[in-house]
Design an enzyme around this catalytic site. Sequence first.
Site, PDB file in Angstrom:
ATOM      1  N   LYS A  73      15.259 -38.175  42.087  1.00 11.92           N
ATOM      2  CA  LYS A  73      16.445 -38.400  41.241  1.00 11.92           C
ATOM      3  C   LYS A  73      17.681 -37.800  41.922  1.00 11.92           C
ATOM      4  O   LYS A  73      18.707 -38.433  42.047  1.00 11.92           O
ATOM      5  CB  LYS A  73      16.225 -37.776  39.853  1.00 11.92           C
ATOM      6  CG  LYS A  73      17.422 -37.929  38.952  1.00 11.92           C
ATOM      7  CD  LYS A  73      17.179 -37.404  37.550  1.00 11.92           C
ATOM      8  CE  LYS A  73      18.491 -37.488  36.757  1.00 11.92           C
ATOM      9  NZ  LYS A  73      18.378 -36.956  35.406  1.00 11.92           N
ATOM     10  N   GLU A 131      10.828 -30.521  48.941  1.00  9.53           N
ATOM     11  CA  GLU A 131       9.516 -31.073  49.281  1.00  9.53           C
ATOM     12  C   GLU A 131       9.617 -32.548  49.661  1.00  9.53           C
ATOM     13  O   GLU A 131       9.055 -33.001  50.666  1.00  9.53           O
ATOM     14  CB  GLU A 131       8.562 -30.944  48.075  1.00  9.53           C
ATOM     15  CG  GLU A 131       8.217 -29.525  47.676  1.00  9.53           C
ATOM     16  CD  GLU A 131       9.166 -28.955  46.623  1.00  9.53           C
ATOM     17  OE1 GLU A 131      10.369 -29.339  46.613  1.00  9.53           O
ATOM     18  OE2 GLU A 131       8.715 -28.119  45.825  1.00  9.53           O
ATOM     19  N   GLY A 169      14.213 -36.719  34.786  1.00 10.60           N
ATOM     20  CA  GLY A 169      13.168 -36.839  35.817  1.00 10.60           C
ATOM     21  C   GLY A 169      11.785 -37.081  35.230  1.00 10.60           C
ATOM     22  O   GLY A 169      11.058 -37.977  35.644  1.00 10.60           O
ATOM     23  N   ARG A 170      11.420 -36.284  34.221  1.00  9.90           N
ATOM     24  CA  ARG A 170      10.064 -36.412  33.663  1.00  9.90           C
ATOM     25  C   ARG A 170       9.941 -37.567  32.669  1.00  9.90           C
ATOM     26  O   ARG A 170       8.890 -37.761  32.065  1.00  9.90           O
ATOM     27  CB  ARG A 170       9.607 -35.084  33.055  1.00  9.90           C
ATOM     28  CG  ARG A 170      10.567 -34.480  32.060  1.00  9.90           C
ATOM     29  CD  ARG A 170      10.242 -33.013  31.790  1.00  9.90           C
ATOM     30  NE  ARG A 170      11.255 -32.375  30.962  1.00  9.90           N
ATOM     31  CZ  ARG A 170      12.341 -31.785  31.422  1.00  9.90           C
ATOM     32  NH1 ARG A 170      12.587 -31.755  32.717  1.00  9.90           N
ATOM     33  NH2 ARG A 170      13.204 -31.212  30.604  1.00  9.90           N
ATOM     34  N   GLU A 181       7.777 -28.358  30.827  1.00 11.44           N
ATOM     35  CA  GLU A 181       9.123 -28.326  31.405  1.00 11.44           C
ATOM     36  C   GLU A 181      10.156 -28.688  30.335  1.00 11.44           C
ATOM     37  O   GLU A 181      11.282 -28.199  30.355  1.00 11.44           O
ATOM     38  CB  GLU A 181       9.220 -29.285  32.607  1.00 11.44           C
ATOM     39  CG  GLU A 181      10.444 -29.010  33.482  1.00 11.44           C
ATOM     40  CD  GLU A 181      10.471 -29.812  34.773  1.00 11.44           C
ATOM     41  OE1 GLU A 181      10.811 -31.006  34.719  1.00 11.44           O
ATOM     42  OE2 GLU A 181      10.170 -29.244  35.843  1.00 11.44           O
ATOM     43  N   HIS A 185     -18.751 -29.423  31.517  1.00 14.29           N
ATOM     44  CA  HIS A 185     -19.632 -28.647  32.400  1.00 14.29           C
ATOM     45  C   HIS A 185     -18.860 -27.574  33.156  1.00 14.29           C
ATOM     46  O   HIS A 185     -19.361 -27.026  34.127  1.00 14.29           O
ATOM     47  CB  HIS A 185     -20.332 -29.591  33.378  1.00 14.29           C
ATOM     48  CG  HIS A 185     -21.151 -30.636  32.663  1.00 14.29           C
ATOM     49  ND1 HIS A 185     -22.452 -30.411  32.269  1.00 14.29           N
ATOM     50  CD2 HIS A 185     -20.833 -31.871  32.213  1.00 14.29           C
ATOM     51  CE1 HIS A 185     -22.911 -31.479  31.636  1.00 14.29           C
ATOM     52  NE2 HIS A 185     -21.942 -32.384  31.589  1.00 14.29           N
ATOM     53  N   LYS A 211      13.522 -22.075  43.186  1.00 16.80           N
ATOM     54  CA  LYS A 211      14.056 -22.917  44.263  1.00 16.80           C
ATOM     55  C   LYS A 211      15.067 -22.129  45.091  1.00 16.80           C
ATOM     56  O   LYS A 211      15.063 -22.162  46.325  1.00 16.80           O
ATOM     57  CB  LYS A 211      14.764 -24.147  43.676  1.00 16.80           C
ATOM     58  CG  LYS A 211      13.849 -25.190  43.077  1.00 16.80           C
ATOM     59  CD  LYS A 211      14.671 -26.420  42.675  1.00 16.80           C
ATOM     60  CE  LYS A 211      13.906 -27.369  41.792  1.00 16.80           C
ATOM     61  NZ  LYS A 211      14.688 -28.466  41.272  1.00 16.80           N
TER      62      LYS A 211
HETATM   63  O1  F6P Z   1      11.284 -28.936  39.607  1.00 19.96           O
HETATM   64  C1  F6P Z   1      12.133 -29.491  38.694  1.00 19.96           C
HETATM   65  C2  F6P Z   1      12.474 -30.923  38.928  1.00 19.96           C
HETATM   66  O2  F6P Z   1      13.850 -31.014  38.871  1.00 19.96           O
HETATM   67  C3  F6P Z   1      11.835 -31.847  37.909  1.00 19.96           C
HETATM   68  O3  F6P Z   1      12.494 -31.822  36.699  1.00 19.96           O
HETATM   69  C4  F6P Z   1      11.891 -33.131  38.610  1.00 19.96           C
HETATM   70  O4  F6P Z   1      11.059 -34.090  38.029  1.00 19.96           O
HETATM   71  C5  F6P Z   1      11.458 -32.718  39.998  1.00 19.96           C
HETATM   72  O5  F6P Z   1      12.048 -31.453  40.176  1.00 19.96           O
HETATM   73  C6  F6P Z   1      11.830 -33.644  41.112  1.00 19.96           C
HETATM   74  O6  F6P Z   1      13.203 -33.840  41.172  1.00 19.96           O
HETATM   75  P1  F6P Z   1      13.822 -35.040  41.994  1.00 19.96           P
HETATM   76  O7  F6P Z   1      13.344 -36.305  41.386  1.00 19.96           O
HETATM   77  O8  F6P Z   1      15.301 -34.866  41.856  1.00 19.96           O
HETATM   78  O9  F6P Z   1      13.370 -34.923  43.416  1.00 19.96           O
END
Ligand code: F6P
Length: 535
Positions: A199, A205, A259-260, A345, A376, A504
């Site tokens: 987003k 990452e 995002g979620r 979250e 199990h 972060k």
């Molecule tokens: O770690 C928090 C967060 O902002 C989430 O809310 C989001 O889904 C995720 O990181 C990934 O963010 P992006 O889509 O901006 O890479």
Amino acid sequence: MTALDTLKIQASGDAVARIVDQFAADPRRLEQMSLEIADIFVDVSKQSWTRAGFESAIAVFAESGLVEARHKMWTGQAINVSENRAVLHVALRDSDSENLRLRGPEITQDVKAARDAMRDYAGGIRSGLITGASGKPFRTIIHIGIGGSDLGPRLVWQGLQPQKPKLDVRFVANVDGSELALALADLDPDETLVIAVSKTFTTQETLANFLAARQWLIDHMGETRAKAHMAAVSAAPDKTGAFGIAPDRVFGFKDWVGGRYSLWSAVSLSLVIALGYDVYERLLAGAHTMDQHFLTAPFEANAPVLLAAAQIYNRIGLGRPSRAVIPYVHRLRRLAAFLQQLEMESNGKRTSPTGEVLSTQTSPVVFGDEGTNAQHAFFQMLHQSEDVVPLELIAVQKNGEASADMQQKLLSNVIAQGEAFMVGKSMATSEAECAKMGLDADQTASIAPQKVCPGNKPSTTVLLRELTPETLGALLALYEHKTFAEGIVMGLNSFDQWGVELGKTLATSVLADITGLEIAPHDPSTTALISRVKL
Ligand code: F6P
């Protein structure tokens, strides 16, 4: 006295009653506490509440302002106040142009344009019109994203993935390079499409994985040709150019999609390509059915509100700090991970939107794994520990992939567990079992108590008729609205996530310490760890 105060008093009174006895006391219990919507049967009758407890939990939602909040959401008001954003994921699955128009021509246009762009690109790839630089058709998509840019699409892919897909999708989220290495290991770059999904397009990452995947393409085919193998999905499309992604391969969505809550947007581009646009539309249609239900059904017969009421009752009414989510559906094995982000979250917070510290508990710990595997592993604790962990048991009635025999076995397990948690095993039954085993009095005195299961452990059952794009869409929308409704009762903003920022920021400064000459001041433990891993 507020409705929440009444709920707490009622819940502590209810706690002395046994759930199983409530069915005899109230013959209408099941009827009142279950419903079916969008081919999903929701049964909250095995929760701890008496009928009065159930009614006081429902009353909490009436008092909370959920009706007004829901109206604000649907009409595009900025209910994510800390970021001054509307929350309109429901618009993404509303194919009724009249409703979309009510929210403003801009939104209608955005939604339609985004859908058209995805449909055209996906259709081109599926038909073989759009190929890699060498002219070979794409066979595998590497979907790179994390959090909301990963969990929803990954869950839906696992849920709906054909047994022999025309195009495979591999998901890469972690900045642990092993995940990407494993995903790429047996792939031909000429047949691979890499899609970066973020987003913000600032997530460490995702950018690190994308740059590594891009380099893998470039090493094989050079920078110019690699462009045909890269696409991006972002609400910040201006940031994607710096990564060498061609502008006509960038698919956008708006900042009013959290995002979620974003799997309904272009974030699912990989799925649209691999499953087909028609499947994506069916997923949206299922979610839309649940949206309409949430919008119009009275609270006491409203599936998201019933699930939310059970959670509020357990969490705030009785202070129970966790909830286990157990899908007896291998294809939904990542449901708990998806819900962890969605619920924890969204609602794992300590302040109100105006900054006051909240007086109620907020999100419980959500955890789980697929059944029967979980039986199990950690069910022992759930059955016999003094801690009460409310459960959510999810199952699918009909599974065309399973033999009748295996499906019956699976379903018998999920149904039996709900019963076992509620009924338990008494001392008398345990003693009778010991007698059958031929144990003497001394042995029985020590073994029988160990076999006792106290029971009276609450569960909710969610039973899908079949796992289809429609029911999966409806199920995920069910949980989204449940989470929103709980957030309103808890008095918080479910749509921001300030808590994840601290880690972060610190990771950035620790990275500077690991890669730089000097280590900035930290506590002794942190400094020692940095020194150990410094290259
Ligand atoms: O770690 C928090 C967060 O902002 C989430 O809310 C989001 O889904 C995720 O990181 C990934 O963010 P992006 O889509 O901006 O890479």
